[in-house]
Scaffold this motif. Structure first.
Motif, PDB file in Angstrom:
ATOM      1  N   ARG A 131       0.604  -1.350  -3.557  1.00 42.87           N
ATOM      2  CA  ARG A 131       1.691  -1.285  -2.572  1.00 42.87           C
ATOM      3  C   ARG A 131       2.674  -0.177  -2.927  1.00 42.87           C
ATOM      4  O   ARG A 131       3.141   0.556  -2.055  1.00 42.87           O
ATOM      5  CB  ARG A 131       2.420  -2.631  -2.507  1.00 42.87           C
ATOM      6  N   ASP A 160       2.718  -4.871   5.853  1.00 42.91           N
ATOM      7  CA  ASP A 160       4.000  -5.550   5.628  1.00 42.91           C
ATOM      8  C   ASP A 160       4.541  -6.059   6.955  1.00 42.91           C
ATOM      9  O   ASP A 160       3.960  -5.809   8.019  1.00 42.91           O
ATOM     10  CB  ASP A 160       5.010  -4.608   4.978  1.00 42.91           C
ATOM     11  N   THR A 173       1.043  -9.184   3.467  1.00 42.38           N
ATOM     12  CA  THR A 173       0.433  -7.988   2.883  1.00 42.38           C
ATOM     13  C   THR A 173      -0.984  -8.271   2.398  1.00 42.38           C
ATOM     14  O   THR A 173      -1.217  -9.192   1.612  1.00 42.38           O
ATOM     15  CB  THR A 173       1.275  -7.475   1.705  1.00 42.38           C
TER      16      THR A 173
END
Length: 267
Positions: A83, A121, A135
């Motif tokens: 991420r 997200d 996510t």
């Protein structure tokens, strides 16, 4: 012959290990050795050694009380690293939060991945009781607003490739399960510039979505998601315009997006 094209670089044991990890999903997060042997058709001794090795690396962990394997804590650390390696998330969330505050609804940010929708997200209202992070979740394209928005930027041949590979599973009474009906819907999306999910993946949910496109590259899609009661038909055009404005901004940063293949990976 080119070494890369001949694929002599492939290490089969790594491919097998990766294929095993893909069985651990949100729908089935735990497996026993016996279950995996039945599912993979691999020799029990080979699979057992592979699971033990993955456990040794903390990629898998085993519950000795019931002999179930599940993904280990190392995966959580790696997902955080993945991420952090996507600057587009932090860049996009500022704009998505603004939409969320204006509408009071959930705003999703997604990208394509091998013919499915991958959720990067979301911006949630403070009053929403969110049980888990979105996510990393994947859903089919034919039954989601973001998926249909991305499909609208593909050719009919490419859309058929995706549908032939993943199918058109029915999730609710309103799910589109016929290719011709899907193409009619895609035509409407191309004409108006946005897609609508009418409780096609989850009961009672209504979404408005638009694609994020740079040239011929479909980067992703964003959506406003609420209930069939809160998102009234007369709001849809305004919501679509909000999304289109942000999608146009995000489309100017293609270098920030992950290089996600749109079409399914055929082994």
């Amino acid at each position: 012959m080119d070494k890369h094209n001949s694929e002599t670089w492939k290490i089969n044991v790594v491919i097998k290990a990766a294929s095993i990890l893909k069985y651990f999903t949100g729908k089935k997060p735990q497996w026993t050795l016996t279950q995996l042997v039945q599912e993979t058709k691999m020799p029990k001794s080979t699979l057992s050694n592979m699971l033990k090795t993955l456990e040794y690396c903390d990629i898998l962990e085993k519950d000795e009380s019931n002999q179930f394997y599940r993904l280990g804590m190392e995966i959580l650390e790696m997902s955080y690293g993945a991420r952090m390696g996507l600057p587009i998330i932090e860049y996009a969330m500022h704009f998505l939060d603004e939409i969320q505050q204006k509408t009071g609804e959930i705003v999703y940010f997604t990208v394509p991945r091998h013919g499915k929708v991958l959720y990067l997200d979301a911006s949630y209202p403070a009053n929403k009781n969110v049980l888990y992070s979105i996510t990393g979740k994947t859903l089919n394209m034919h039954c989601t607003g973001v998926g249909k928005a991305m499909l609208s930027k593909l050719s009919e041949h490419e859309i058929k490739q995706i549908i032939d590979y993943h199918g058109m599973e029915r999730f609710t009474p309103t799910t589109i399960t016929n290719f011709e009906d899907l193409m009619k819907e895609i035509k409407q999306i191309r004409e108006c510039g946005y897609a609508i999910d009418r409780s096609e993946e989850a009961h009672g949910v209504k979404c408005v979505a638009v694609p994020i496109v740079n040239g011929d590259r479909v980067l992703g899609a964003i959506s406003i998601s609420g209930s069939i009661i809160s998102i009234k038909d007369e709001m849809i055009l305004d919501y679509a315009q909000m999304l289109i404005s942000v999608a146009n901004i995000l489309a100017q940063k293609p270098e920030m997006f992950p290089n996600c293949p749109m079409l399914p990976k055929i082994e």
